[in-house]
Design an enzyme around this catalytic site. Structure first.
Site, PDB file in Angstrom:
ATOM      1  N   ASP A 162       0.823  -1.224   0.000  1.00 30.73           N
ATOM      2  CA  ASP A 162       0.000   0.000   0.000  1.00 30.73           C
ATOM      3  C   ASP A 162       0.851   1.266   0.000  1.00 30.73           C
ATOM      4  O   ASP A 162       0.616   2.189   0.786  1.00 30.73           O
ATOM      5  CB  ASP A 162      -0.966   0.004   1.191  1.00 30.73           C
ATOM      6  CG  ASP A 162      -2.069  -1.029   1.062  1.00 30.73           C
ATOM      7  OD1 ASP A 162      -1.983  -1.871   0.148  1.00 30.73           O
ATOM      8  OD2 ASP A 162      -3.004  -1.010   1.869  1.00 30.73           O
ATOM      9  N   ASP A 189      -0.602  -4.379  -3.771  1.00 29.90           N
ATOM     10  CA  ASP A 189      -1.567  -3.285  -3.996  1.00 29.90           C
ATOM     11  C   ASP A 189      -0.922  -1.918  -3.806  1.00 29.90           C
ATOM     12  O   ASP A 189      -1.493  -1.025  -3.175  1.00 29.90           O
ATOM     13  CB  ASP A 189      -2.751  -3.421  -3.030  1.00 29.90           C
ATOM     14  CG  ASP A 189      -3.472  -4.745  -3.150  1.00 29.90           C
ATOM     15  OD1 ASP A 189      -3.440  -5.352  -4.234  1.00 29.90           O
ATOM     16  OD2 ASP A 189      -4.073  -5.187  -2.150  1.00 29.90           O
TER      17      ASP A 189
END
Length: 341
Positions: A162, A189
């Site tokens: 992230d 991600d």
């Protein structure tokens, strides 16, 4: 001309100096090693300020609130490696009160201010899973951006999971972000959120992970609102890897529990995709209830070993007519940061 001196909060004796060039136009604060970037942000008292960060490592959390509009934060040199803002909070890191920071709260750098410009800096989160085996919330954000018209040029975003949270100020807001010549690296991600964001000539770099499973991670995880016609656009970029061939997916859709109507949108076009991306099946699901095939995932004009199309069903492509609707201009509307010299 007037000269202003600020005491850097939390650092005894550290000084940041501001030298406004014109009373009603360009006003500048200089931050040097030993000073606090946050103290300079706190001192900004209106639009039009520039904070110049001189070479060094600034180990602190920096937050720019919404009322600090039209702020410029830039490195003193054009080398983005020279000035580094870094910290090491994670989702599961405990605060003094015993609660945890959460994903957004883990960010080293955050901004809700409209009209933000950042350039020639490194924004990093150096929290490592291996150093904290007891923490299961391993998201550790380098930058959490929500303000409309947020622009980043020659900025390095460094973390693992992230890395860059490109989001909006509200669930129903279509806030715009523009990233040019940026380097963004991570593993899981590491470019995610619901912003309408353009990544122009950026490099996305997947990191090696000492795990036995694949995929080791994903580059993009958009969470675009259903009403938003545009999500993430990556154009004229490069996707490279420090891991073995095929270890990473290009993207998976993120449908948050707090916004179950999200319809993630991603277009990757005119981009070189290296062998680190699984060319046969570049997309995967985050949750089976939201299969990637039902999302707005498209490609156009990509090249490189990770862009080879072996099964068209696994790599949906834009037509030439559709591609004309997926450009920086269509995504950003009347805001044109890409036209700046």
């Amino acid at each position: 001309m007037r000269r202003r001196t600020l005491l850097a909060a939390g650092l005894a004796g550290a000084l940041a100096t501001a030298t406004p060039a014109h009373a009603h136009s360009r006003r500048v604060l200089h931050v040097r090693p030993g000073d606090s970037v946050q103290a300079a942000v706190d001192a900004v008292d209106g639009p039009g300020w520039t904070i110049v960060v001189h070479p060094g490592t600034y180990r602190e959390v920096v937050g720019i609130p919404a009322h600090k509009a039209e702020l410029t934060l830039r490195g003193a040199t054009r080398d983005a490696r020279a000035a580094v803002i870094v910290y090491d909070n994670a989702n599961g890191t405990k605060k003094p009160d015993g609660t945890t920071y959460g994903t957004a709260g883990s960010a080293t750098f955050s901004s809700a201010a409209p009209g933000l410009t950042v350039r020639d800096l490194t924004l990093a989160n150096d929290w490592l899973r291996a150093d904290h085996p007891d923490i299961t919330g391993t998201q550790a954000v380098a930058a959490y951006i929500t303000g409309d018209r947020s622009s980043f040029d020659n900025v390095r975003f460094l973390a693992h999971q992230d890395t860059l949270f490109a989001d909006t100020t509200a669930l129903d807001a279509f806030d715009r972000q523009y990233y040019r010549r940026c380097h963004i690296e991570g593993d899981v991600d590491f470019v995610f959120g619901r912003a309408r964001a353009v990544f122009d000539t950026c490099r996305f770099h997947t990191l090696q992970r000492e795990v036995t499973f694949t995929p080791k991670g994903m580059v993009f995880a958009p969470a675009t609102a259903r009403a938003n016609p545009y999500g993430f656009l990556a154009v004229r970029g490069r996707i490279t890897s420090g891991a073995e061939d095929g270890a990473y997916k290009l993207a998976r859709p993120w449908v948050p529990s707090y916004e179950t109507t999200a319809w993630p949108a991603l277009v990757v076009r005119d981009t070189w995709i290296g062998p680190g991306i699984d060319a046969v099946a570049p997309y995967t699901n985050m949750r089976e209830a939201h299969p990637w095939q039902t999302m707005r995932f498209r490609e156009h004009g990509n090249r490189g070993p990770g862009a080879v199309i072996s099964d068209p069903a696994e790599r949906p492509q834009l037509t030439a007519a559709e591609a004309k609707l997926h450009t920086p201009r269509t995504y950003l509307g009347d805001w044109r940061p890409y036209a700046r010299p």
